[in-house]
Structures are given as structure tokens and as C-alpha cells.
Motif scaffolding. Structure first.
Motif, PDB file in Angstrom:
ATOM      1  N   ASP A  37      41.481  34.429  54.073  1.00 44.93           N
ATOM      2  CA  ASP A  37      40.085  34.266  54.496  1.00 44.93           C
ATOM      3  C   ASP A  37      39.127  34.615  53.362  1.00 44.93           C
ATOM      4  OD1 ASP A  37      41.144  33.612  56.938  1.00 44.93           O
ATOM      5  OD2 ASP A  37      40.555  35.483  57.931  1.00 44.93           O
ATOM      6  N   GLN A  38      39.473  35.654  52.600  1.00 47.19           N
ATOM      7  CA  GLN A  38      38.615  36.029  51.476  1.00 47.19           C
ATOM      8  C   GLN A  38      38.647  34.965  50.389  1.00 47.19           C
ATOM      9  OE1 GLN A  38      36.451  38.204  51.474  1.00 47.19           O
ATOM     10  NE2 GLN A  38      36.075  39.111  49.469  1.00 47.19           N
ATOM     11  N   VAL A  39      39.804  34.346  50.191  1.00 49.31           N
ATOM     12  CA  VAL A  39      39.896  33.234  49.240  1.00 49.31           C
ATOM     13  C   VAL A  39      38.904  32.142  49.626  1.00 49.31           C
ATOM     14  CG1 VAL A  39      41.363  31.326  48.450  1.00 49.31           C
ATOM     15  CG2 VAL A  39      42.285  33.653  48.531  1.00 49.31           C
ATOM     16  N   GLU A  40      38.923  31.768  50.877  1.00 48.64           N
ATOM     17  CA  GLU A  40      38.041  30.689  51.329  1.00 48.64           C
ATOM     18  C   GLU A  40      36.571  31.097  51.212  1.00 48.64           C
ATOM     19  OE1 GLU A  40      39.430  29.413  55.161  1.00 48.64           O
ATOM     20  OE2 GLU A  40      41.223  28.478  54.286  1.00 48.64           O
ATOM     21  N   ARG A  41      36.269  32.366  51.477  1.00 44.78           N
ATOM     22  CA  ARG A  41      34.892  32.849  51.341  1.00 44.78           C
ATOM     23  C   ARG A  41      34.435  32.778  49.888  1.00 44.78           C
ATOM     24  NH1 ARG A  41      31.696  36.893  54.177  1.00 44.78           N
ATOM     25  NH2 ARG A  41      30.261  37.940  52.743  1.00 44.78           N
ATOM     26  N   LEU A  42      35.262  33.285  48.974  1.00 47.07           N
ATOM     27  CA  LEU A  42      34.896  33.288  47.559  1.00 47.07           C
ATOM     28  C   LEU A  42      34.796  31.864  47.013  1.00 47.07           C
ATOM     29  CD1 LEU A  42      37.173  36.224  46.365  1.00 47.07           C
ATOM     30  CD2 LEU A  42      34.674  36.270  46.523  1.00 47.07           C
ATOM     31  N   CYS A 194      38.577  38.398  34.942  1.00 49.69           N
ATOM     32  CA  CYS A 194      39.266  38.754  36.180  1.00 49.69           C
ATOM     33  C   CYS A 194      38.531  39.919  36.827  1.00 49.69           C
ATOM     34  CB  CYS A 194      40.698  39.182  35.892  1.00 49.69           C
ATOM     35  SG  CYS A 194      41.699  37.969  35.012  1.00 49.69           S
ATOM     36  N   ARG A 195      38.416  39.848  38.139  1.00 40.33           N
ATOM     37  CA  ARG A 195      37.822  40.949  38.882  1.00 40.33           C
ATOM     38  C   ARG A 195      38.740  41.302  40.040  1.00 40.33           C
ATOM     39  NH1 ARG A 195      31.421  39.391  39.697  1.00 40.33           N
ATOM     40  NH2 ARG A 195      31.214  37.973  37.897  1.00 40.33           N
ATOM     41  N   MET A 196      38.865  42.593  40.307  1.00 40.63           N
ATOM     42  CA  MET A 196      39.604  43.042  41.473  1.00 40.63           C
ATOM     43  C   MET A 196      38.629  43.583  42.512  1.00 40.63           C
ATOM     44  SD  MET A 196      42.755  45.764  41.849  1.00 40.63           S
ATOM     45  CE  MET A 196      43.902  44.726  40.966  1.00 40.63           C
ATOM     46  N   ALA A 197      38.050  44.741  42.259  1.00 40.86           N
ATOM     47  CA  ALA A 197      37.199  45.385  43.258  1.00 40.86           C
ATOM     48  C   ALA A 197      35.981  44.550  43.611  1.00 40.86           C
ATOM     49  CB  ALA A 197      36.781  46.772  42.753  1.00 40.86           C
ATOM     50  N   ASP A 198      35.339  43.963  42.621  1.00 39.97           N
ATOM     51  CA  ASP A 198      34.089  43.251  42.883  1.00 39.97           C
ATOM     52  C   ASP A 198      34.315  42.092  43.853  1.00 39.97           C
ATOM     53  OD1 ASP A 198      31.156  42.819  42.016  1.00 39.97           O
ATOM     54  OD2 ASP A 198      32.066  40.853  41.730  1.00 39.97           O
ATOM     55  N   TYR A 199      35.364  41.316  43.649  1.00 39.29           N
ATOM     56  CA  TYR A 199      35.623  40.191  44.553  1.00 39.29           C
ATOM     57  C   TYR A 199      36.259  40.661  45.859  1.00 39.29           C
ATOM     58  CZ  TYR A 199      34.682  36.766  40.827  1.00 39.29           C
ATOM     59  OH  TYR A 199      34.090  36.001  39.860  1.00 39.29           O
ATOM     60  N   THR A 200      37.013  41.744  45.812  1.00 37.00           N
ATOM     61  CA  THR A 200      37.652  42.261  47.023  1.00 37.00           C
ATOM     62  C   THR A 200      36.621  42.739  48.030  1.00 37.00           C
ATOM     63  OG1 THR A 200      39.674  42.890  45.867  1.00 37.00           O
ATOM     64  CG2 THR A 200      39.198  44.062  47.916  1.00 37.00           C
ATOM     65  N   HIS A 201      35.542  43.356  47.556  1.00 37.64           N
ATOM     66  CA  HIS A 201      34.580  44.008  48.442  1.00 37.64           C
ATOM     67  C   HIS A 201      33.429  43.114  48.860  1.00 37.64           C
ATOM     68  CE1 HIS A 201      36.117  47.935  46.455  1.00 37.64           C
ATOM     69  NE2 HIS A 201      36.887  47.577  47.464  1.00 37.64           N
ATOM     70  N   ARG A 202      33.408  41.862  48.439  1.00 33.78           N
ATOM     71  CA  ARG A 202      32.301  40.976  48.810  1.00 33.78           C
ATOM     72  C   ARG A 202      32.384  40.614  50.281  1.00 33.78           C
ATOM     73  NH1 ARG A 202      30.283  36.869  44.113  1.00 33.78           N
ATOM     74  NH2 ARG A 202      30.301  38.378  42.432  1.00 33.78           N
TER      75      ARG A 202
END
Length: 202
Positions: A37-42, A194-202
Motif C-alpha cells: 500500500d505504501q508503494v502505491e501511495r509513494l 535512497c531513503r528509508m525513514a523519510d519514505y517509510t513515514h509519509r
């Protein structure tokens, strides 16, 4: 095995898009919604070009189930999907790109049959070694102090620029990258961020 379309996932592999690649390295435990779901959101926001499924705590079966669903989400969104570490899972799902930490690339060698193999470099002398081992993409880190590891020592932009200068393959930056400092990464000559936290927490 879950029913995903291996042909769809295989067509969306790195190397990089022609411009600047933006990559989400996943952390499902910190994400407010399931990874697909986060993939589709981003992707809907136009925020990412690729996803690396890095979920080190999962056993192989659980990782494969999540990889299948995430690969399908990436295929629907038209973005690249990369399996982290689990080479056999990538082969079973028909995924064309894998990322191996440098110690594993040293131990295993470049796995056969993949369009793209990435690895991490944390020191400049690792750049040449990673290339000798067959890496197609290097992830240089940590450039800035990552929020998930605030005690980690940032390597800084000079390290990133030097890695780019030494490399014959694309270099991506990782570590503490957000919308505010991404311009500095672009100006360094890196092929992407590459981002981990920034994209994870959106």
C-alpha cells in the motif's frame, strides 16, 4: 508460492532511469500501512522510481510472500522492484534486480541471471572492490546521519563525491536524505538517492 506475475516484475529492473533515481528502502515495522500500500501511495505521488525490499527479520517464507505482493504493486505502478539479500526468492519470482550487502557479495560472488546487482559501500576503498565483484550499482552510505541510526557517523558529501568520481557504475546516496537536502545529493553527481525513514513515514 503466491501468484504474482514474474514477467511483470522482471521488466521493471534497474539500472537507473535516465534522470535521477529515487529509491525507497523499506522498513515495514515503521510504516503506518502495509508495504504494498505504501508503494502505491509513494508511486501515486511520483516520489519513487524503485523499491528495495529490505526486511532482514523475516524468514524466507514470510519474505517471499511480502516480496510477491510488493513486486506486484511495483509492476502496477511501473517502478523497479529489487530483492534484498534473498537471491533464491528473486529467482523464483522472476525479479531481475537484487541487492547484496558487500560481505555477501564477497562470499557469494555475483549471482548469475540478474540484470542488475547492487551493493553498499561505506569506504572509498570498497568502490573498486565492489566493481571487481560485479556490482552494477553502488549505494554509498551514510552520507548524512540517518534518523534510524542517529549515532552513526555521517560520511558527508566529500565521501559521496569521491565515490562518484572513482566509480564506473551509478552511485546512489543513502543516509538522512530528505526533500531539503536531496538537492545536495543531485549536485554531487550521484545517480540517485535512497531513503528509508523519510519514505517509510509519509
Amino acid at each position: 508460492m503466491c501468484a504474482c506475475d514474474p514477467d511483470a516484475s522482471a521488466t521493471h529492473a534497474l539500472p537507473m532511469p535516465p534522470a535521477f533515481a529515487r529509491v525507497w528502502i523499506t522498513d515495514r515495522r515503521g510504516c503506518a500501512r502495509p508495504v504494498p500500500d505504501q508503494v502505491e501511495r509513494l508511486a501515486a505521488e511520483g516520489a519513487v522510481d524503485a523499491v528495495v525490499l529490505r526486511e532482514k527479520d523475516l524468514d524466507v517464507a514470510a519474505y517471499e510472500r511480502l516480496a510477491c505482493a510488493t513486486a506486484a504493486a511495483c509492476a502496477r505502478a511501473g517502478i523497479a522492484f529489487v530483492v534484498h539479500t534473498h537471491v533464491d526468492v528473486a529467482r523464483r519470482l522472476g525479479v531481475a534486480a537484487v541487492h547484496l550487502p558487500l560481505p555477501e557479495l564477497r562470499a557469494l560472488g555475483r549471482p548469475a541471471g540478474f540484470a542488475c546487482v547492487g551493493t553498499n559501500v561505506h569506504a572509498l576503498d570498497e568502490v573498486a572492490e565492489a566493481q571487481r565483484l560485479g556490482a552494477d550499482v553502488l549505494v554509498a552510505s551514510p552520507v548524512f546521519a540517518p534518523s534510524c541510526k542517529p549515532a552513526a557517523t555521517a560520511q558527508g558529501l566529500p565521501f559521496l563525491r569521491a565515490a562518484v568520481e572513482r566509480a564506473r557504475v551509478p552511485v546512489l546516496a543513502l543516509g538522512g536524505i530528505d526533500d531539503e537536502n536531496e538537492l545536495l545529493i543531485r549536485e554531487s553527481g550521484a545517480a540517485g538517492a535512497c531513503r528509508m525513514a523519510d519514505y517509510t513515514h509519509r
